[in-house]
Write a protein that holds these residues in place. Structure first.
Motif, PDB file in Angstrom:
ATOM      1  N   ALA A  94      -9.277  -7.773  -1.638  1.00  0.00           N
ATOM      2  CA  ALA A  94     -10.439  -8.519  -1.147  1.00  0.00           C
ATOM      3  C   ALA A  94      -9.934  -9.515  -0.117  1.00  0.00           C
ATOM      4  N   GLY A  95      -9.799  -9.053   1.102  1.00  0.00           N
ATOM      5  CA  GLY A  95      -9.178  -9.849   2.151  1.00  0.00           C
ATOM      6  C   GLY A  95     -10.118 -10.870   2.756  1.00  0.00           C
ATOM      7  N   THR A  96      -9.569 -11.679   3.637  1.00  0.00           N
ATOM      8  CA  THR A  96     -10.377 -12.667   4.345  1.00  0.00           C
ATOM      9  C   THR A  96     -11.113 -11.983   5.495  1.00  0.00           C
ATOM     10  N   GLY A  97     -12.172 -12.636   5.981  1.00  0.00           N
ATOM     11  CA  GLY A  97     -12.882 -12.135   7.153  1.00  0.00           C
ATOM     12  C   GLY A  97     -13.265 -10.674   7.016  1.00  0.00           C
ATOM     13  N   ALA A  98     -12.947  -9.890   8.021  1.00  0.00           N
ATOM     14  CA  ALA A  98     -13.294  -8.473   8.046  1.00  0.00           C
ATOM     15  C   ALA A  98     -12.251  -7.623   7.343  1.00  0.00           C
ATOM     16  N   GLY A  99     -11.590  -8.193   6.334  1.00  0.00           N
ATOM     17  CA  GLY A  99     -10.630  -7.433   5.548  1.00  0.00           C
ATOM     18  C   GLY A  99      -9.189  -7.703   5.903  1.00  0.00           C
ATOM     19  N   TYR A 100      -8.807  -8.979   5.993  1.00  0.00           N
ATOM     20  CA  TYR A 100      -7.443  -9.342   6.369  1.00  0.00           C
ATOM     21  C   TYR A 100      -6.740 -10.067   5.220  1.00  0.00           C
ATOM     22  N   PRO A 101      -5.781  -9.420   4.549  1.00  0.00           N
ATOM     23  CA  PRO A 101      -4.943 -10.149   3.603  1.00  0.00           C
ATOM     24  C   PRO A 101      -3.937 -11.000   4.359  1.00  0.00           C
ATOM     25  N   THR A 102      -3.262 -11.908   3.669  1.00  0.00           N
ATOM     26  CA  THR A 102      -2.213 -12.694   4.319  1.00  0.00           C
ATOM     27  C   THR A 102      -1.042 -11.780   4.657  1.00  0.00           C
ATOM     28  N   PRO A 103      -0.149 -12.192   5.538  1.00  0.00           N
ATOM     29  CA  PRO A 103       1.008 -11.358   5.857  1.00  0.00           C
ATOM     30  C   PRO A 103       1.835 -10.988   4.624  1.00  0.00           C
ATOM     31  N   ALA A 104       2.010 -11.937   3.700  1.00  0.00           N
ATOM     32  CA  ALA A 104       2.788 -11.639   2.494  1.00  0.00           C
ATOM     33  C   ALA A 104       2.064 -10.625   1.612  1.00  0.00           C
ATOM     34  N   GLU A 105       0.760 -10.767   1.486  1.00  0.00           N
ATOM     35  CA  GLU A 105      -0.010  -9.784   0.720  1.00  0.00           C
ATOM     36  C   GLU A 105       0.057  -8.424   1.401  1.00  0.00           C
ATOM     37  N   ARG A 106      -0.045  -8.429   2.707  1.00  0.00           N
ATOM     38  CA  ARG A 106      -0.014  -7.176   3.457  1.00  0.00           C
ATOM     39  C   ARG A 106       1.287  -6.425   3.197  1.00  0.00           C
ATOM     40  N   ALA A 107       2.385  -7.144   3.229  1.00  0.00           N
ATOM     41  CA  ALA A 107       3.686  -6.505   2.981  1.00  0.00           C
ATOM     42  C   ALA A 107       3.749  -5.933   1.561  1.00  0.00           C
ATOM     43  N   ALA A 108       3.224  -6.676   0.600  1.00  0.00           N
ATOM     44  CA  ALA A 108       3.235  -6.199  -0.787  1.00  0.00           C
ATOM     45  C   ALA A 108       2.325  -4.990  -0.956  1.00  0.00           C
ATOM     46  N   LEU A 109       1.186  -4.980  -0.276  1.00  0.00           N
ATOM     47  CA  LEU A 109       0.274  -3.851  -0.350  1.00  0.00           C
ATOM     48  C   LEU A 109       0.901  -2.598   0.271  1.00  0.00           C
ATOM     49  N   GLU A 110       1.619  -2.775   1.340  1.00  0.00           N
ATOM     50  CA  GLU A 110       2.297  -1.633   1.968  1.00  0.00           C
ATOM     51  C   GLU A 110       3.354  -1.064   1.034  1.00  0.00           C
ATOM     52  N   ARG A 111       4.080  -1.935   0.337  1.00  0.00           N
ATOM     53  CA  ARG A 111       5.078  -1.449  -0.630  1.00  0.00           C
ATOM     54  C   ARG A 111       4.386  -0.720  -1.779  1.00  0.00           C
ATOM     55  N   ALA A 112       3.240  -1.221  -2.199  1.00  0.00           N
ATOM     56  CA  ALA A 112       2.495  -0.559  -3.272  1.00  0.00           C
ATOM     57  C   ALA A 112       2.044   0.828  -2.840  1.00  0.00           C
ATOM     58  N   ALA A 113       1.540   0.937  -1.603  1.00  0.00           N
ATOM     59  CA  ALA A 113       1.092   2.232  -1.100  1.00  0.00           C
ATOM     60  C   ALA A 113       2.260   3.213  -1.004  1.00  0.00           C
ATOM     61  N   GLU A 114       3.414   2.719  -0.586  1.00  0.00           N
ATOM     62  CA  GLU A 114       4.598   3.580  -0.506  1.00  0.00           C
ATOM     63  C   GLU A 114       5.029   4.070  -1.885  1.00  0.00           C
ATOM     64  N   ALA A 115       4.705   3.294  -2.926  1.00  0.00           N
ATOM     65  CA  ALA A 115       5.046   3.668  -4.304  1.00  0.00           C
ATOM     66  C   ALA A 115       3.985   4.580  -4.924  1.00  0.00           C
ATOM     67  N   GLY A 116       2.930   4.915  -4.178  1.00  0.00           N
ATOM     68  CA  GLY A 116       1.924   5.847  -4.668  1.00  0.00           C
ATOM     69  C   GLY A 116       0.637   5.217  -5.141  1.00  0.00           C
ATOM     70  N   VAL A 117       0.518   3.898  -5.033  1.00  0.00           N
ATOM     71  CA  VAL A 117      -0.732   3.219  -5.399  1.00  0.00           C
ATOM     72  C   VAL A 117      -1.715   3.339  -4.232  1.00  0.00           C
ATOM     73  N   VAL A 118      -2.944   3.732  -4.522  1.00  0.00           N
ATOM     74  CA  VAL A 118      -3.949   3.826  -3.466  1.00  0.00           C
ATOM     75  C   VAL A 118      -4.530   2.434  -3.229  1.00  0.00           C
ATOM     76  N   VAL A 119      -4.436   1.972  -1.996  1.00  0.00           N
ATOM     77  CA  VAL A 119      -4.910   0.642  -1.626  1.00  0.00           C
ATOM     78  C   VAL A 119      -6.216   0.784  -0.865  1.00  0.00           C
ATOM     79  N   CYS A 120      -7.220   0.041  -1.281  1.00  0.00           N
ATOM     80  CA  CYS A 120      -8.496   0.027  -0.563  1.00  0.00           C
ATOM     81  C   CYS A 120      -8.741  -1.375  -0.038  1.00  0.00           C
ATOM     82  N   GLN A 121      -8.951  -1.483   1.266  1.00  0.00           N
ATOM     83  CA  GLN A 121      -9.154  -2.785   1.880  1.00  0.00           C
ATOM     84  C   GLN A 121     -10.631  -3.143   1.882  1.00  0.00           C
ATOM     85  N   ALA A 122     -10.945  -4.270   1.236  1.00  0.00           N
ATOM     86  CA  ALA A 122     -12.301  -4.802   1.186  1.00  0.00           C
ATOM     87  C   ALA A 122     -12.270  -6.228   1.724  1.00  0.00           C
ATOM     88  N   SER A 123     -13.368  -6.931   1.579  1.00  0.00           N
ATOM     89  CA  SER A 123     -13.451  -8.305   2.068  1.00  0.00           C
ATOM     90  C   SER A 123     -14.083  -9.185   1.006  1.00  0.00           C
TER      91      SER A 123
END
Length: 332
Positions: free
Chosen positions: A251-280
């Motif tokens: 649940a990101g800020t604005g039009a779906g923007y997580p913080t840079p640190a969250e973004r990096a963690a989400l990318e690592r999660a996706a690489e590990a096979g977790v499906v990430v859905c970006q919302a706001s």
């Protein structure tokens, strides 16, 4: 010969509509009493129902809606889907607590094929309260479920004379009688003071509506919601991955923007096979796909809020973990 009244099944699950407070002015802390009126007592207070439909009660355990779990949700979804398949039933009304009504109505919209009307209603004031809104909400919900114009529209939400699509309905006020809104779509229509059902929007379907059959599901995969805020790190994302989440809704800020640190963690999660859905976390507007998200396989939610996104993603994950196959379910 008079025409036979439509048969409407009334599924009662508790919530404010049946709650009993300490006195008539207990309009906020009535939940602490843990007392409820029996469904038959509620129906006796609305003799006008007898002129609208033939009511067949289906009583469920009275639970606060914020106490419902995913197993309860699956059970309720199976029941309502089964009821809509019975040939002698014209429609279904579900009474439910308003705290999570928007999520449960949306879930039922995902698991019940559009056809016979399913109407979810509740109340903002307890049954014992001064000017309780539950009786009229229930009468109007039955009127709506019995209306030919409601057929094929999927699950509908009815409170305060106002009809909302389950996909768009959201609780926008904690205690006001007019608590529910329809987002950018607004209300689909109204049940007027004379009982007439009026729709102002044309019938429109969307891809995920009725797309899932819960009868064979024994449970739903874990999907967590991580809400962004100023300075948020990736700790909550990492905790979700450790807890075994199959999906994460950001649940990101604005039009779906997580913080840079969250973004990096989400990318690592996706690489590990977790499906990430970006919302706001914003109340209205769409989250649109961004080219930089594509390499990481992120799904975007469109204009669904994070709580509804979580339920759709959980159901989608029972079929596929491929973001490319999941994304069309969120497109409108």
């Amino acid at each position: 010969m008079t025409a036979r009244l439509p048969r409407i099944t009334l599924v009662s699950t508790g919530g404010t509509i049946s709650a009993v407070g300490r006195d008539r002015l207990d309009l906020s802390r009535y939940g602490d009493t843990n007392r409820h009126r029996e469904l038959c007592a509620l129906l006796d207070e609305i003799p006008e129902l007898a002129a609208v439909a033939e009511i067949h009660p289906e009583v469920r355990p009275a639970l606060p809606s914020h106490g419902m779990g995913l197993a309860d949700l699956l059970d309720l979804g199976r029941l309502v889907r089964r009821l809509t398949g019975e040939p002698n039933i014209a429609g279904v009304v579900v009474t439910y607590g308003t705290n999570t009504l928007e999520e449960t109505a949306f879930f039922m919209d995902l698991v019940c094929p559009p056809g016979k009307p399913v109407v979810v209603t509740g109340a903002m004031r307890p049954a014992s309260g001064l000017s309780a809104d539950g009786p009229l909400n229930l009468l109007n919900a039955v009127r709506l479920a019995a209306s030919p114009g409601a057929r094929g529209r999927g699950v509908l939400v009815l409170l305060d004379d106002t009809i909302h699509a389950a996909r768009d309905a959201t609780k926008a006020a904690t205690n006001r009688v007019a608590a529910f809104r329809g987002g950018e779509v607004g209300p689909l229509g109204f049940v007027e003071s004379d009982g007439t059902v009026v729709f102002h929007h044309r019938l429109e379907r969307w891809p995920a509506q009725g797309a899932f059959d819960p009868s064979s599901l024994t449970g739903l995969p874990r999907v967590d919601v991580v809400v962004s805020y100023l300075g948020a790190d990736g700790a909550m994302v990492e905790a979700s991955v450790r807890a075994g989440a199959a999906g994460i809704v950001s649940a990101g800020t604005g039009a779906g923007y997580p913080t840079p640190a969250e973004r990096a963690a989400l990318e690592r999660a996706a690489e590990a096979g977790v499906v990430v859905c970006q919302a706001s976390r914003v109340a209205a507007g769409r989250v649109t796909p961004r080219p930089e998200a594509v390499p990481h396989g992120f799904v975007t939610c469109g204009n669904l809020n994070p709580w509804k996104t979580r339920l759709l993603l959980a159901l989608a994950l029972t079929h596929s973990r491929d973001p490319a196959r999941i994304q069309p379910l969120f497109d409108r």
